[in-house]
Design an enzyme around this catalytic site. Structure first.
Site, mmCIF file in Angstrom:
data_model
loop_
_atom_site.group_PDB
_atom_site.id
_atom_site.type_symbol
_atom_site.label_atom_id
_atom_site.label_comp_id
_atom_site.label_asym_id
_atom_site.label_seq_id
_atom_site.Cartn_x
_atom_site.Cartn_y
_atom_site.Cartn_z
ATOM 1 C CB SER A 4 -15.089 24.263 -28.477
ATOM 2 O OG SER A 4 -15.082 23.420 -29.607
ATOM 3 C CG ASN A 63 -17.879 24.792 -23.786
ATOM 4 O OD1 ASN A 63 -18.889 25.298 -24.276
ATOM 5 N ND2 ASN A 63 -17.041 24.053 -24.491
ATOM 6 C CB THR A 120 -41.427 24.553 -8.041
ATOM 7 O OG1 THR A 120 -42.555 24.982 -8.804
ATOM 8 C CG2 THR A 120 -41.311 25.426 -6.793
ATOM 9 C CG HIS A 121 -42.332 21.067 -10.679
ATOM 10 N ND1 HIS A 121 -42.399 19.776 -10.224
ATOM 11 C CD2 HIS A 121 -43.119 21.809 -9.839
ATOM 12 C CE1 HIS A 121 -43.210 19.715 -9.179
ATOM 13 N NE2 HIS A 121 -43.654 20.936 -8.910
ATOM 14 C CD GLN A 148 -3.208 -2.340 2.372
ATOM 15 O OE1 GLN A 148 -2.486 -2.667 3.290
ATOM 16 N NE2 GLN A 148 -3.013 -2.763 1.134
ATOM 17 C CD GLU A 196 -20.315 21.128 -18.942
ATOM 18 O OE1 GLU A 196 -19.989 20.067 -19.504
ATOM 19 O OE2 GLU A 196 -20.260 22.230 -19.509
ATOM 20 C CB SER A 198 -0.958 0.002 1.198
ATOM 21 O OG SER A 198 -0.239 -0.143 2.405
ATOM 22 C CE LYS A 212 -4.275 2.992 5.304
ATOM 23 N NZ LYS A 212 -5.148 1.782 5.331
HETATM 24 N N1 ARG Z 1 -1.219 -1.205 5.340
HETATM 25 C C1 ARG Z 1 -2.108 -1.737 6.338
HETATM 26 C C2 ARG Z 1 -3.476 -1.041 6.300
HETATM 27 O O1 ARG Z 1 -3.577 -0.090 5.623
HETATM 28 C C3 ARG Z 1 -1.520 -1.555 7.683
HETATM 29 C C4 ARG Z 1 -1.947 -2.538 8.675
HETATM 30 C C5 ARG Z 1 -1.443 -3.887 8.344
HETATM 31 N N2 ARG Z 1 -1.708 -4.796 9.391
HETATM 32 C C6 ARG Z 1 -1.624 -6.096 9.214
HETATM 33 N N3 ARG Z 1 -1.899 -6.814 10.216
HETATM 34 N N4 ARG Z 1 -1.279 -6.603 8.049
HETATM 35 O O2 ARG Z 1 -4.423 -1.431 6.903
#
Ligand code: ARG
Length: 462
Positions: free
Chosen positions: A276, A284, A154-155, A321, A289, A22, A324
């Site tokens: 454009s 535009n 309205t509408h 995970q 948009e 990650s 995020k």
């Molecule tokens: N990169 C992991 C997450 O975002 C961190 C925690 C990992 N923990 C584990 N027991 N593998 O959640």
């Protein structure tokens, strides 16, 4: 060799590595992870698990790692699975033995929960500030045209004339509720999970309240399983961001309409419009948009996290995970949209003549005829029918409503209702679109803005 590879004989298959790593997206958390690690080290030092010297070495080592990230010189090693491992690995490279003690009584499970709360607390604060900036722009735009009138719809059919300030205030109020929601959510997320360990705490004599206060959390977790499993704060923030996105998209939609040749109520500045590639004359309203279009992913991000959380057994699971990327994306998206909409609105010009002429559509006076009849003692349903018949006659005969009313001996006394801005000035009820209510509303909204700014500053980290 990863930091956890003690019990393994084979190295991880590349396909799993690609699935599992990650760092490629969570590296943006470095400052928050380092903040959490510093608090953790201070906590270990406080209870004697680190010497004062080891603590000092770890703190300055963490500063050095932070500086590398800030200067973009941090080099990821092939064993850096995520930001947490990367920082610990580099710290130990830099300072040696004391680095190997940092993870004492800590798991990545409480670490990542801590880091992500720190990030989110900060991010939603930034979003709130930005949204308040947009509220300011809406109010300031209204103040530039205090007398401007447009039809309220309205509408999407013309309904009653309203002041431009009234219309813009309505958008501002939605955004102020977003800020309010974010500040509420920020209060609930302001609890430290650090010290929960993998899921069950530790036998070592740590002090979670101390580390919580080091990071300016309002309190520490009550239950270690909840601490590592809870992502309500992510879902709640994503909801607040999605709701805000929906408000932004409704502003966007109206700007799209207002800047068409058909409406022609507003024009955006050159700096906030696009051309454009083929048609040389085009100007535009892409900004509006995109404000509308981006709301889709905000709703999607909320959905993806809720679905990911649904049915997860306690406590930490790697599924978490997946919290995020949606969160980062929503924060980034809302900030992008809010900043550009703020600029677009601040530099937009209103075509007050055109708004006024659309608002002077005589049919918009029909309700005033009905209400005048009510004042004369006619039941509203009968009054509505009588006014409706007048409108029907005017439309069928292709004549102005005022002409039809003027010719009718029974209704001619209501001709004064067609006076310039009469319909608007007669809206005197609380919170209505008339000028009397406008001053009061302006004060109420100014108070809401002040109180949002005060609440925001109060909970914020220095
Ligand atoms: N990169 C992991 C997450 O975002 C961190 C925690 C990992 N923990 C584990 N027991 N593998 O959640």
């Amino acid at each position: 060799m990863t930091l956890w590879s003690g019990r393994f004989n084979e190295s991880m298959d590349e396909t799993l590595w690609n699935l599992s790593e990650s760092f490629s997206f969570d590296h943006v958390l470095y400052a928050y992870d380092i903040e959490g690690s510093k608090a953790h080290a201070a906590g270990l030092a406080k209870v004697g698990l680190l010497s004062a010297e080891e603590f000092a070495t770890i703190s300055s080592g963490l500063e050095r790692v932070a500086a590398e990230f800030a200067a973009n010189t941090f080099v990821r090693s092939e064993v850096d699975e995520d930001i947490h491992m990367a920082i610990e690995r580099r710290l130990t490279e830099l300072i040696g033995e004391p680095g190997r003690k940092l993870h004492t009584s800590r798991s990545r499970n409480d670490q990542v929960a801590t880091t992500l709360r720190l990030f989110t607390r900060d991010a939603v604060g930034q979003v709130s500030q930005a949204v308040l900036g947009l509220v300011d722009a809406l109010i300031a735009k209204g103040a530039e045209y205090p007398q401007a009138v447009l039809p309220g719809y309205t509408h999407l059919q013309r309904a009653q004339p309203v002041l431009l300030t009234h219309h813009l205030n309505a958008h501002a109020l939605g955004l102020l509720r977003d800020v309010d929601r974010i500040i509420d959510a920020r209060h609930r997320m302001n609890v430290s999970p650090l010290g929960a360990g993998a899921l069950a705490g530790t036998s070592l004599p740590i002090d979670p309240n101390f580390t919580a206060s080091q990071m300016d959390f309002e309190s520490a977790f009550i239950n270690s399983i909840d601490a590592v499993s809870d992502r309500d704060f992510v879902a709640e923030s994503l909801f607040a961001l999605a709701m805000c996105g929906v408000h932004l998209s409704r502003i966007g939609e109206e700007l799209v309409l207002w800047t068409t040749q058909e409406f022609d109520f507003a024009s955006l500045s050159d700096a906030f419009t696009t051309g454009s590639s083929m048609l040389p004359h085009k100007k535009n309203s892409d900004v509006a948009e995109l404000a509308r279009g981006k709301s889709g992913r905000l709703v999607g991000n909320l959905t993806s996290v809720l679905v990911m959380l649904k049915g997860l057994p306690f406590s930490y699971n790697r599924d978490l995970q997946e919290d995020k990327e949606p969160l980062f994306d929503s924060v980034r998206t809302v900030l992008l949209v809010v900043h550009s909409l703020t600029g677009a609105i601040a530099t937009m010009t209103m075509n007050t003549m055109r708004m006024e002429s659309s608002a002077s559509d005589e049919l918009l006076v029909a309700i005033d005829i009905a209400e005048a009849l009510v004042a004369d003692g006619v039941a509203f349903r009968d009054a509505h029918a009588l006014a409706g018949q007048l409108v029907g006659r005017a439309v069928a005969e292709g004549r102005a409503l005022s002409v039809v009313v003027g010719e009718d001996p029974e209704f001619a006394k209501f001709l004064f209702l067609f006076d310039d801005r009469g319909a608007l000035n007669r809206r005197t009820s609380q919170g209505s679109s008339g000028p009397e209510s406008a001053d009061h509303q302006a004060k109420q909204i100014a108070e809401l803005i002040d109180s949002a700014r005060r609440r925001l500053a109060k909970g914020a980290k220095p």
